[in-house]
Design a protein around this motif. Structure first.
Motif, short mmCIF file in Angstrom:
data_model
loop_
_atom_site.label_atom_id
_atom_site.label_comp_id
_atom_site.label_asym_id
_atom_site.label_seq_id
_atom_site.Cartn_x
_atom_site.Cartn_y
_atom_site.Cartn_z
N ALA A 56 0.79 -1.24 0.00
CA ALA A 56 0.00 0.00 0.00
C ALA A 56 0.82 1.29 0.00
N ASN A 57 2.04 1.25 0.51
CA ASN A 57 2.88 2.46 0.53
C ASN A 57 4.31 2.07 0.94
N GLY A 58 5.20 3.03 0.86
CA GLY A 58 6.62 2.76 1.14
C GLY A 58 6.91 2.50 2.60
N THR A 59 6.09 3.05 3.49
CA THR A 59 6.28 2.81 4.92
C THR A 59 5.90 1.38 5.28
N ASP A 60 4.74 0.94 4.78
CA ASP A 60 4.34 -0.46 4.98
C ASP A 60 5.40 -1.40 4.40
N PHE A 82 19.77 11.36 9.07
CA PHE A 82 19.32 12.33 8.06
C PHE A 82 18.51 11.59 7.01
N THR A 83 17.17 11.54 7.21
CA THR A 83 16.27 10.83 6.29
C THR A 83 14.85 11.21 6.60
N PHE A 84 13.91 10.65 5.83
CA PHE A 84 12.50 10.83 6.13
C PHE A 84 12.13 9.97 7.34
N PHE A 85 11.17 10.44 8.12
CA PHE A 85 10.77 9.81 9.39
C PHE A 85 10.52 8.30 9.29
N SER A 86 9.86 7.86 8.20
CA SER A 86 9.49 6.44 8.02
C SER A 86 10.64 5.49 8.27
N SER A 87 11.83 5.84 7.77
CA SER A 87 12.98 4.93 7.82
C SER A 87 13.25 4.48 9.26
N GLY A 88 12.94 5.34 10.25
CA GLY A 88 13.16 4.99 11.64
C GLY A 88 11.88 4.55 12.34
N ALA A 135 19.67 1.13 4.98
CA ALA A 135 20.48 2.02 4.16
C ALA A 135 19.54 2.74 3.19
N VAL A 136 19.46 4.05 3.32
CA VAL A 136 18.53 4.84 2.50
C VAL A 136 19.26 5.36 1.26
N ASP A 137 18.59 5.25 0.09
CA ASP A 137 19.13 5.83 -1.15
C ASP A 137 18.61 7.27 -1.22
N GLU A 161 17.39 -2.07 2.22
CA GLU A 161 17.58 -0.90 1.36
C GLU A 161 16.28 -0.12 1.26
N ASP A 162 16.26 1.11 1.80
CA ASP A 162 15.09 1.97 1.67
C ASP A 162 15.27 2.77 0.37
N GLY A 163 14.69 2.21 -0.69
CA GLY A 163 14.81 2.83 -2.02
C GLY A 163 13.60 3.68 -2.38
N ALA A 164 12.92 4.24 -1.37
CA ALA A 164 11.73 5.07 -1.63
C ALA A 164 12.07 6.21 -2.58
N GLN A 165 13.29 6.76 -2.42
CA GLN A 165 13.72 7.87 -3.30
C GLN A 165 14.70 7.39 -4.36
N GLY A 166 15.06 6.13 -4.29
CA GLY A 166 16.20 5.67 -5.09
C GLY A 166 15.87 4.89 -6.34
N THR A 185 10.47 0.26 -2.07
CA THR A 185 10.32 1.58 -2.67
C THR A 185 8.92 2.11 -2.39
N SER A 186 8.73 3.40 -2.72
CA SER A 186 7.44 4.07 -2.52
C SER A 186 6.99 4.63 -3.86
N PHE A 187 5.68 4.58 -4.10
CA PHE A 187 5.13 5.20 -5.31
C PHE A 187 4.32 6.45 -4.99
N ALA A 190 5.29 12.12 -5.68
CA ALA A 190 6.49 12.92 -5.96
C ALA A 190 7.78 12.11 -6.00
N LYS A 191 7.73 10.81 -5.80
CA LYS A 191 8.96 9.99 -5.84
C LYS A 191 9.38 9.79 -7.30
N PRO A 192 10.60 9.29 -7.53
CA PRO A 192 11.05 9.12 -8.93
C PRO A 192 10.04 8.34 -9.78
C1 PLP Z 1 8.71 8.66 1.08
C2 PLP Z 1 9.65 7.87 1.89
C3 PLP Z 1 9.24 6.76 2.63
C4 PLP Z 1 7.80 6.39 2.83
O1 PLP Z 1 7.04 6.20 1.71
P1 PLP Z 1 5.45 6.35 1.77
O2 PLP Z 1 4.98 5.72 0.51
O3 PLP Z 1 5.16 7.82 1.85
O4 PLP Z 1 4.95 5.63 2.97
C5 PLP Z 1 10.20 6.01 3.29
N1 PLP Z 1 11.50 6.35 3.23
C6 PLP Z 1 11.93 7.42 2.55
C7 PLP Z 1 13.40 7.71 2.52
C8 PLP Z 1 11.03 8.23 1.86
O5 PLP Z 1 11.47 9.29 1.19
#
Ligand code: PLP
Length: 379
Positions: A56-60, A82-88, A135-137, A161-166, A185-187, A190-192
């Motif tokens: 359903a999303n990148g956090t899940d 230094f990252t978006f809150f979800s990663s932690g 490890a966040v991209d 690998e948190d490739g939400a932005q990668g 990854t996340s869709f 605004a992501k890539p």
């Molecule tokens: C956007 C993002 C997420 C979470 O993705 P969602 O689809 O918004 O839940 C996780 N990690 C990073 C680094 C992000 O930029």
């Protein structure tokens, strides 16, 4: 000017996009079905891994990965400061403890030395077991997986690998979301690679992990849907988002990734004199790496210069963003965190000095020139 021009993208893709959305509406298949399965196969092929499980999303996606590995109470999950809150957040969501790690000033990604230092501290304290490094991209640039994996191996830890932005990034030709033991990854639009709402995906080469993910994302289902064998989540990718993503993935692979790299090259060239004069720092892409440019992020001299510039840009109708204004260890939600500012000199500096500029594949030379002129006049 748009920060990320999703309207322009829709205009370019309109014909295929409208057909995709109407086809799903007409099919009356709104959950699951062939669009979702096809997309998962296309994503796995693009990334070069065996399995892709949509959700359903990148956090899940991140949380499901930790669930599949059985991470929980008493486990330490190492996360960049230094990252978006979800990663932690996801470490805490499963009952584990996030331990923050400083980043590299050049790449904004997790620093292997700082990682090893924090692991040693956790071991010396003897309360938590180091299990996972996230490890966040960040901003589209893959993390330094060679170094991160060496540390993880030394301490018998898993790499997430948190490739939400990668999504779309590369290291020596190998594609992002294939570097971690599990990658996500996340869709988010605004992501890539974004859809028209929320969506996410998980990548792995391990069949056992893939089977667990398929179960956890649908209420811990067993062999049959109404046979529940574990406590899971409800985390599916909507069919309409899968159909939208098939159109977007094609555009991404055909030209958007190339074009967003051309946008970055336009900025690099136009900003070079200011960088040479020591007025700002350009994004650094190490040899052999390719970024998918989720953000084009520069560093200014100090906080006052950065904040002043941002407000001048705003007055001129140029959007910009501060990703991220606050280190993770200072977030109120992590008030239990005993780590202090002195462990994170780079993150603290970056939070004060970074500024992300308008960035997307449809950016024009005129727009880049307008942004750069406004920067030159105000720093
Ligand atoms: C956007 C993002 C997420 C979470 O993705 P969602 O689809 O918004 O839940 C996780 N990690 C990073 C680094 C992000 O930029």
């Amino acid at each position: 000017m748009q920060f990320r021009d999703l309207k322009k993208q829709y205009q370019v893709l309109k014909e295929d996009m409208d057909k995709a959305m109407i086809d799903v509406a007409a099919s009356s298949q709104y959950i699951g079905g062939p669009w979702v399965k096809e997309l998962e196969q296309q994503l796995a092929d693009y990334v070069g891994v065996k399995y892709c499980v949509s959700c359903a999303n990148g956090t899940d996606a991140l949380q499901l990965a930790l669930m599949a590995w059985g991470i929980g109470e008493g486990d330490a999950v190492f996360v960049p400061d230094f990252t978006f809150f979800s990663s932690g957040e996801i470490a805490s969501s499963v009952g584990a403890t996030p331990v923050f790690v400083d980043v590299s000033e050049k790449t904004y990604n997790v620093c292997a030395k700082s990682l090893e230092k924090e692991i040693e501290k956790v071991l010396a304290e003897g309360k938590l077991t180091p299990k996972v490094v996230v490890a966040v991209d960040l901003f589209g640039l893959p993390a330094n997986f060679e170094k991160v994996k060496a540390v993880a191996e030394k301490y018998n830890m898993l790499v997430l690998e948190d490739g939400a932005q990668g999504f779309g990034g590369r290291i020596n030709g190998k594609v992002a979301c294939s570097f971690g033991d599990i990658a996500t990854t996340s869709f988010f639009p605004a992501k890539p690679l974004g859809c028209y709402g929320d969506g996410g995906a998980i990548f792995t080469d391990c069949e056992e992990v893939k089977n667990l993910l398929e179960s956890y994302k649908v209420h811990g289902k067993g062999a049959m849907k109404y046979d529940n064998v574990r406590i899971g989540m409800n985390s599916r990718l909507d069919t309409i988002q899968a159909a939208i993503l098939q159109v977007k993935l094609k555009a991404f692979a055909d030209y958007e990734l190339d074009d967003v790299n051309k946008s970055a090259a336009m900025y690099d060239k136009a900003l070079a004199p200011l960088a040479e004069a020591g007025k700002l720092v350009l994004p650094h892409i190490p040899e052999g790496f390719v970024s998918s440019w989720a953000q084009y992020t520069i560093q200014l001299a100090d906080r006052a210069t950065r904040d002043g510039l941002q407000s001048e840009l705003k007055d001129k109708g140029i959007p910009s963003m501060v990703y991220y204004p606050k280190p993770m260890h200072r977030q109120e939600a992590f008030a239990d965190c005993k780590q202090t500012d002195e462990d994170f000199p780079t993150t603290i500096k970056l939070c004060d000095t970074v500024l992300s500029l308008p960035m997307h594949p449809y950016l024009t030379q005129e727009e880049v020139d307008e942004v750069v002129r406004a920067i030159a006049e105000n720093i």
